[in-house]
Motif scaffolding. Structure first.
Motif, short mmCIF file in Angstrom:
data_model
loop_
_atom_site.label_atom_id
_atom_site.label_comp_id
_atom_site.label_asym_id
_atom_site.label_seq_id
_atom_site.Cartn_x
_atom_site.Cartn_y
_atom_site.Cartn_z
N UNK A 118 0.82 -1.21 0.00
CA UNK A 118 0.00 0.00 0.00
C UNK A 118 0.85 1.26 0.00
N UNK A 119 0.36 2.30 -0.63
CA UNK A 119 1.05 3.59 -0.56
C UNK A 119 0.68 4.24 0.77
N UNK A 120 1.64 4.89 1.41
CA UNK A 120 1.35 5.45 2.74
C UNK A 120 0.45 6.69 2.70
N UNK A 121 -0.15 7.01 3.86
CA UNK A 121 -0.72 8.34 4.02
C UNK A 121 0.27 9.14 4.85
N UNK A 122 0.34 10.42 4.59
CA UNK A 122 1.36 11.26 5.19
C UNK A 122 0.75 12.56 5.68
N UNK A 123 1.05 12.93 6.90
CA UNK A 123 0.54 14.18 7.46
C UNK A 123 1.45 15.34 7.04
N UNK A 124 0.94 16.20 6.19
CA UNK A 124 1.74 17.35 5.74
C UNK A 124 1.65 18.44 6.80
N UNK A 125 2.43 18.25 7.88
CA UNK A 125 2.30 19.12 9.06
C UNK A 125 2.73 20.55 8.78
N UNK B 286 -6.07 19.99 9.08
CA UNK B 286 -4.86 19.20 8.86
C UNK B 286 -4.90 18.58 7.48
N UNK B 287 -3.84 18.77 6.71
CA UNK B 287 -3.80 18.24 5.35
C UNK B 287 -2.99 16.95 5.34
N UNK B 288 -3.61 15.90 4.90
CA UNK B 288 -2.95 14.60 4.74
C UNK B 288 -2.84 14.25 3.26
N UNK B 289 -1.81 13.50 2.93
CA UNK B 289 -1.59 13.13 1.53
C UNK B 289 -1.61 11.61 1.38
N UNK B 290 -2.33 11.13 0.36
CA UNK B 290 -2.23 9.73 -0.02
C UNK B 290 -1.15 9.67 -1.08
N UNK B 291 -0.06 8.92 -0.76
CA UNK B 291 1.17 9.03 -1.55
C UNK B 291 1.19 8.10 -2.78
N UNK B 292 0.28 8.34 -3.70
CA UNK B 292 0.31 7.57 -4.96
C UNK B 292 1.55 7.91 -5.78
#
Lengths: 266, 405
Positions: B66-73, B83-89
């Motif tokens: 799976x591609x990670x999700x990442x918190x763009x802090x 809070x903006x999170x990214x799904x790292x496709x």
């Protein structure tokens, strides 16, 4: 009786086959379309297929794509094409005219509006390349209500069960696409056509036109031996493309007269 | 369990491929049989445990899922609000979500015994993803690409050639993506027995919109597990860019019945909607028929398809997937537009705050998140589907800044 049915009946009693030339409306320019139509009738056309220009003609090869592009430079839309048919009807009230084109210009005009205007202009049949029968019910109903035939395509890959579906929706004639491929491709396989048509006839009782890949008198003659109508498109559009502006009418006349003679030769 | 039942309730498309009045099979008779064959084959593999297992194996070991999700802090702090999170496709093999679909379709092609695959491409990402799987599964690959796009995307053209594909320039029409699609369709009509057409987005005739969605829906399935793990709940909104709409539908699909999650598609406003030079089909187009389906289109009063503009080649398309058309009309998803300038600003912002360079396509989604976040509370969670990485866009970004590389 519709003009298309009357035409096939008349030909049948004369023991002749229909010659159906295709041109793109507005090619090479909008003023030429009505004169070219008249000329085609003079040299032996029985029905005229008039292409409605479209920006994305997916089922056409380069020749007819370029014809569409030439017409679109002049801004020729479906409304203009209907006006051209009206103009043609001023001098010819017998020769059937079939519009051939893609779905979106008709979607933009609206089915009812289009059907009414087409009837008023004197259109006899409509063939929408990207409306297979399953998606065409609403338009077919509107057209039929105006006495206009819905023409459909059959392909070498069409399965027998589907031919019945096509037959349910079709009127006027059906158009058998002799090739896998786009318009203007070469290599017409006559044996394949001769083998397939009797099979088609067991499902479809309408006259059958054959097109795609007919380029000269010989191929037209061979097709006329097995089909009810011969459709010639890309080869004719090529002639228009290559002609000098002042000789378009004459060049088109020579080509179609030659094909008519080959078809009628005993 | 309640959610599972709710998801099961969403069953579109119907058997004929309709999403309400959209979708369907609007093709010439010459293609009908090929599409029926494809639909049957796909229906079979959809239920085939071995096929699904192989697809999942490939996604894990070849694509890197799976591609990670990442918190763009830092980005979230800078922008303020949610809070903006990214799904790292962007971390997938070949750098975008496109590979999810091409792996699926290539496995299906192999199952159907087709040794030749064709594809259309705009920016070249789908072409690269198709050439990649063709190399992986030993298939001949032909990619159709508008001659204008070939000029703009020289490095992707070379990548495809390195992978063994032939790239055919398309000179008709506007010489861009839509014309490449026309040309690929023509190839398919002609070589229908030997050839599998890998369409790169959720457009085209049925079953493509459904099939491409299904192969990309792994994105949303992962999100449903990842978000509760990371933030203890599902996000308040999912934001994704929409050209044809494959990454967006991939992220949206598992959330369609979950009405608590806003679904927001971001289209390309190009030079601005009012300029007429844009690709915001759902925001400013109207319904019609193109490329085998009924959907929203950019068109003139005569029903001719008009040319579009976006700084991002992947969004530069005059149609949109029919499921998005349905989601818009039904009100389940919202569609907004972001212009070239805003997308570029978002590109730079994410690059500088997080060290993540987004594709210009994905930058549109980032830009909208940056607009929306300040209107929300600090506890709100926005999930941006970061559909691809921006390496391919170096030249375009440099050019926009007046720099020649």
């Amino acid at each position: 009786m519709s003009r298309i049915a009357a035409t096939f009946e008349k030909l049948k009693s004369a023991d002749k086959k229909a010659l159906i030339p295709f041109i793109t409306a507005g090619d090479p320019d909008p003023t030429m379309t009505t004169p070219i139509m008249g000329a085609l009738v003079q040299v032996g056309a029985d029905i005229i297929e008039l292409g409605v220009p479209f920006s994305d003609p997916m089922a056409d090869g380069p020749t007819i794509q370029r014809a569409s592009e030439r017409a679109l430079v002049h801004g020729v839309g479906l409304g203009d094409v209907l006006e051209m048919v009206s103009a043609f009807r001023q001098s010819d009230n017998e020769t059937p005219v079939v519009l051939m084109g893609y779905a979106n210009p008709i979607e933009a005009m609206g089915y009812e509006n289009f059907s009414n205007q087409a009837q008023a202009a004197g259109v006899d049949g409509v063939l929408v390349v990207d409306y297979p029968p399953e998606e065409s019910g609403d338009l077919t109903r509107q057209l039929n209500a105006q006495g206009i035939d819905s023409i459909f395509l059959l392909a070498p890959t069409t399965q027998q069960a589907r031919m019945d579906t096509v037959a349910r929706f079709a009127s006027g004639y059906v158009y058998y696409v002799a090739l896998k491929g786009v318009t203007g491709a070469s290599h017409l396989d006559m044996q394949e056509v001769a083998k397939k048509l009797p099979e088609v006839r067991t499902h479809v009782k309408l006259p059958i036109g054959v097109g795609f890949g007919i380029r000269d008198g010989d191929t037209a003659r061979a097709v006329a031996d097995v089909a009810d109508a011969v459709v010639i498109g890309s080869r004719l559009v090529e002639e228009i493309e290559n002609a000098q502006p002042e000789s378009v009418i004459a060049d088109v006349g020579v080509l179609i007269r030659g094909i008519r003679q080959a078809m009628d030769a005993a | 369990m309640q959610m599972y039942e709710a998801l099961k309730a969403y069953k579109l498309p119907d058997e004929q491929g309709h999403f309400g009045s959209y979708g369907g099979v609007f093709v010439a008779e010459t293609l009908v049989y090929a599409l029926e064959e494809l639909r049957e084959s796909y229906e079979n593999v959809r239920k085939d445990a071995d096929f699904i297992a192989e697809f999942e194996y490939e996604l894990k070991h070849y694509v890197g899922r799976p591609s990670p999700v990442y918190h763009a802090k830092r980005l979230s702090e800078q922008v303020g609000g949610a809070q903006i999170w990214l799904k790292r496709e962007d971390l997938n093999h070949t750098g975008a979500h496109k590979i999810n679909n091409t792996v699926g379709q290539a496995l299906l092609a192999r199952k159907m015994g087709k040794k030749r695959v064709i594809a259309e491409t705009g920016a070249g990402q789908h072409g690269v993803a198709s050439a990649t799987v063709a190399a992986r599964y030993d298939m001949e690959c032909v990619v159709y690409m508008g001659s204008e796009d070939i000029k703009r995307q020289a490095s992707n053209v070379y990548r495809m050639k390195l992978l063994g594909a032939s790239v055919v320039p398309v000179e008709s029409g506007s010489k861009t993506l839509k014309d490449a699609l026309n040309e690929a369709m023509r190839d398919w009509v002609t070589n229908v027995e030997s050839t599998f057409y890998i369409i790169g987005t959720v457009a085209g005739p049925h079953p493509y919109p459904m099939m491409v969605r299904d192969f990309n829906s792994v994105v949303g399935r992962e999100l449903r597990i990842q978000m509760p793990d990371e933030v203890g709940r599902q996000p308040d909104a999912i934001i994704a860019c929409v050209g044809g709409g494959s990454n967006a539908i991939g992220a949206f699909y598992s959330y369609i019945e979950d009405k608590n999650v806003r679904l927001i598609g971001v289209e390309a406003a190009g030079f601005g909607i009012e300029s007429g030079k844009h690709a915001a089909t759902l925001c400013a187009g109207n319904p019609g028929v193109l490329h085998g389906n009924r959907t929203y289109l950019m068109q003139n009063d005569d029903g001719q398809i008009t040319e579009t503009h976006s700084i991002s080649a992947g969004l530069d398309y005059p149609g949109v997937g029919p499921e998005h058309a349905w989601l818009k009309d039904s009100g389940r998803a919202e569609y907004v537009a972001v212009d070239d300038h805003e997308a570029l600003e978002a590109f730079h912002a994410l690059t500088r705050t997080e060290g993540i360079m987004p594709a210009l396509e994905s930058s549109h989604a980032v830009a909208y998140a940056m607009k929306l976040a300040p209107q929300m509370s600090k506890d709100a969670v926005l999930l941006v589907n970061l559909s691809g990485r921006g390496d391919k866009d170096m030249h375009t970004v440099a050019q926009a800044s007046g720099i020649t590389l």
